[in-house]
Design an enzyme around this catalytic site. Structure first.
Site, mmCIF file in Angstrom:
data_model
loop_
_atom_site.group_PDB
_atom_site.id
_atom_site.type_symbol
_atom_site.label_atom_id
_atom_site.label_comp_id
_atom_site.label_asym_id
_atom_site.label_seq_id
_atom_site.Cartn_x
_atom_site.Cartn_y
_atom_site.Cartn_z
ATOM 1 N N TYR A 183 -9.350 65.799 21.369
ATOM 2 C CA TYR A 183 -8.473 66.364 22.457
ATOM 3 C C TYR A 183 -7.265 65.063 22.576
ATOM 4 C CZ TYR A 183 -10.842 70.461 23.236
ATOM 5 O OH TYR A 183 -11.404 71.771 23.039
ATOM 6 N N CYS A 366 -31.096 79.373 20.621
ATOM 7 C CA CYS A 366 -29.577 79.642 20.173
ATOM 8 C C CYS A 366 -29.560 79.514 18.650
ATOM 9 C CB CYS A 366 -28.654 78.857 20.848
ATOM 10 S SG CYS A 366 -27.128 78.371 20.199
ATOM 11 N N CYS A 369 -24.603 80.808 16.154
ATOM 12 C CA CYS A 369 -23.677 81.584 15.386
ATOM 13 C C CYS A 369 -22.394 81.329 15.903
ATOM 14 C CB CYS A 369 -24.135 82.985 15.332
ATOM 15 S SG CYS A 369 -24.078 83.590 16.932
ATOM 16 N N ALA A 416 -31.884 95.101 16.678
ATOM 17 C CA ALA A 416 -31.430 96.077 17.685
ATOM 18 C C ALA A 416 -32.611 96.719 18.139
ATOM 19 C CB ALA A 416 -30.473 96.922 16.978
#
Ligand code: FMN
Length: 668
Positions: A183, A366, A369, A416
């Protein structure tokens, strides 16, 4: 003292701030209308998201980067903190109060901005940087210009005013953003990005003069004992502009190297920064600061341990800090002082409480992705989490007990289906989950099978554990038929029948060649030889090529589009790492390629009408997936009690699987 992980659960001091344990929720920008207001404070939804992480036991929360000025490049959605003043204070006080209720401390991150890393489609203003001619990361043909000394003072005043506003809003300290990730302040600090000849260029003192003026201004407005931390990247992991180094690669550091890092870190400590919140990298090597699944877990820990030897202030380390056991040991061994987690707590806000209770297997892992978080952030959308649909929608998708217990039949034990089953069972419904095969996980089993995808395999294990421990009847090896539905008479039917590999068709000679699909190759259902051609350079094709290269095979890729990984959902950090892997391993990629015919041992293709041939012993087709809708299409007699979710509704990614499941299951 806590029974488990005693080092994580020791208090820690950052300057005058006492933190109850060693867990830090590191900053994640939330710059979208759903989560933040134009004055930079958070909406009710944004506040609930942080409150959930405080409730989860986190010791310190650092809120996402907030700009201190908007005269130069700036976030187009919100004003600067100094300008927002009272509105910001009014908006943020409920947040700091909410978090403090749980004994959690909260620091806000104030940023000097992006400089050459400006994502120009999200920011406004002219391209500025530390020095003239620095190339923009996203569009290298755009050259940034050096900030002038009087312009730097605009930022300094912004930090002075902004920090006071934050203090008045109840924040316990400030984190300055950042001598990290390339940054603007990092551009001043890195020798090769700072060619200035004035008082802001040259020696370490000069390159960090901006940082010194910032901390002096904050102490001036907030008092000497107001804690100010620094987000810091130990090294830049760059070979050049837009050319990152891979883990283990031998290279000459173009950015900040270890020697310089020692000087920089020690100087930051000397001028009063009370902690270093560390990682590695710049946007040129983005996968270090935003590690995808291809990066090793704890990827920044060794460098945190390196820099910790040279400073006395606490060192926080972030980057795939997955397992409390490893984190606890790292603190005990003096490699870091606190565990920094961003996506880890997005995926599971209860990480800390679960660690304290020893329920580590229940921590939702986690998988790096970036689909729900960084990917969406850079699309200007509300961030979320692909595996935790409730993240940033804590109230909207709250799992509330049902008022009417129903019999819910779920067809398909992929991600799902398992998410729908999990949420339905937690709500108190009677749930029957049917899986046609002997395994739970659906196509994600193949997707997670590569050697570098341990996190994905952990996620499958997590799902299986959750549904096995819930009140769910799991029927394996059971195909659902209309007869079964009529026998069981469910109140709701959720079809989560997933997707199958799309078959390669219509190519002359294909009938004589045993083309195998990516799923069969990944699952080891069909043997893969030593000289492989992969047809299709999407995510699966590229990941598969990497896996095959790692196992010593030769691979070439044919892609009909003019580039590989041409997918809107793929986060730039993940794509960048895969592109570096392709480069490093020299994987031949033929784009704009049309396959003209197949022969035993040969693939013929044309590029620009010129024919080429590759000799091969295995042809793998990786051209996507198609929804399995046959069963759903046969269920129209059951009317609106039938629902279609996940890949069987829309072939997409994990986010689509879990979000469509949870969004439905909380309404039934
Ligand atoms: C969506 C997103 C936004 C982020 N925004 C910031 C930010 O504003 N400031 C910052 O210092 N780091 C930011 N980070 C980096 C994280 O703080 C963290 O260092 C990184 O995600 C690695 O930790 P993890 O593996 O636990 O996610 C962001 C990360 C993500 C995924």
């Amino acid at each position: 003292m806590a029974k488990n992980y005693e080092h994580i659960f020791q208090p820690m001091k950052i300057g005058s701030m006492v933190i109850k344990n060693r867990t830090v929720f590191t900053a994640m920008g939330i710059h979208s209308p759903g989560l933040s207001k134009s004055d930079g404070s958070y909406t009710q939804r944004g506040i609930e998201y942080f409150e959930e992480r405080a409730k989860g036991g986190t010791g310190l929360i650092i809120t996402g980067a907030m700009q201190v000025q908007n005269q130069f490049e700036a976030d187009a959605h919100s004003t600067s903190i100094g300008d927002a003043g009272d509105d910001y204070i009014k908006g943020m006080k409920p947040l700091t109060d909410a978090v403090h209720k749980y004994g959690c401390k909260i620091v806000t991150q104030l940023t000097a901005g992006t400089g050459r890393q400006a994502p120009f489609w999200l920011t406004t203003g002219e391209p500025i940087a530390s020095s003239d001619e620095l190339p923009n990361v996203w569009k290298p043909e755009v050259k940034h210009r050096a900030l002038k000394p009087d312009e730097i003072q605009v930022y300094i005043d912004g930090f002075r005013k902004g920090a006071k506003v934050a203090k008045d809003a109840g924040f316990d300290g400030i984190e300055v953003h950042a001598v990290h990730e390339g940054y603007l302040l990092d551009q001043f600090a890195i020798k090769n990005m700072n060619t200035r000849t004035d008082q802001y260029g040259g020696s370490v003192e000069n390159r960090l003069r901006f940082c010194k003026e910032i901390i002096d201004a904050i102490h001036d407005s907030c008092g000497e004992d107001y804690p100010v931390m620094m987000r810091y990247s130990v090294t830049s992991k760059m070979k050049n502009f837009n050319d990152g180094a891979l883990p283990g690669e031998e290279y000459i550091e173009f950015g900040r190297d270890y020697d310089d890092s020692v000087e920089v870190a020690q100087y930051l400590e000397k001028i009063g920064y009370a902690a270093l919140d560390v990682d590695n990298g710049t946007y040129d090597s983005w996968y270090w600061a935003h590690p995808p699944v291809y990066m090793p877990a704890y990827c920044n820990l060794d460098d945190a341990a390196f820099i910790k030897k040279y400073v006395n202030v606490p060192v926080i380390c972030a980057g795939k800090m997955e397992d409390p056991e490893v984190c606890d040991r790292a603190i005990a061994d003096g490699k870091m002082d606190a565990v920094g987690m961003a996506r880890m707590l997005l995926a599971d806000p209860e990480w800390t409480n679960k660690a304290e209770k020893g329920n580590v297997a229940d921590i939702r892992p986690c998988i790096g992705c970036h689909v729900g978080c960084l990917g969406r952030l850079f699309q200007g959308k509300d961030i979320g989490c692909a595996i935790n649909p409730q993240a940033c929608r804590e109230k909207e998708l709250a799992i509330k007990p049902t008022e009417k217990r129903k019999n819910i039949m779920i067809i398909g034990g992929g991600i799902a289906g398992m998410e729908a089953a999990r949420v339905s069972a937690l709500r108190g419904h009677s749930v029957d989950l049917y899986e046609a095969t002997g395994e739970l996980g659906g196509v994600f089993i193949a997707a997670s099978s590569m050697s570098f995808k341990e996190a994905d395999r952990n996620l499958i294990r997590w799902f299986i554990r959750q549904i096995e421990n819930a009140d769910i009847n799991i029927h394996m090896n059971t195909k659902v038929t209309k007869a079964l539905i009529d026998e069981k008479k469910p109140d709701e039917i959720i079809a989560a029948t997933g997707a199958a590999a799309r078959e390669l068709k219509g190519i002359p000679g294909i009938e004589n060649v045993d083309v195998i699909n990516a799923i069969d190759a990944l699952r080891g259902n069909k043997p893969v030889g030593d000289k492989v051609v992969i047809i299709g350079g999407g995510l699966t094709g590229i990941e598969l090529s990497y896996e095959l290269i790692l196992s010593g095979k030769k691979v070439e890729i044919l892609e009909m589009k003019n580039k590989v990984l041409d997918m809107p959902d793929l986060c730039a950090a993940n794509a960048q790492m895969l592109n570096q892997i392709i480069k490093y391993y020299n994987i031949p990629i033929h784009t704009s390629a049309s396959i003209t015919r197949l022969e035993d041992g040969k693939v013929f293709y044309t590029v620009d009408q010129k024919e080429h041939v590759i000799e091969t012993d295995t042809v793998i087709s990786s051209i996507g997936y198609i929804s399995n809708t046959a069963l759903y299409n046969s269920l129209s007699d059951y009317g609106d009690k039938v629902h279609l979710i996940g890949d069987s509704n829309n072939v997409s990614n994990l986010l689509n699987a879990t979000w469509s499941a949870a969004e439905l299951a909380v309404t039934l």
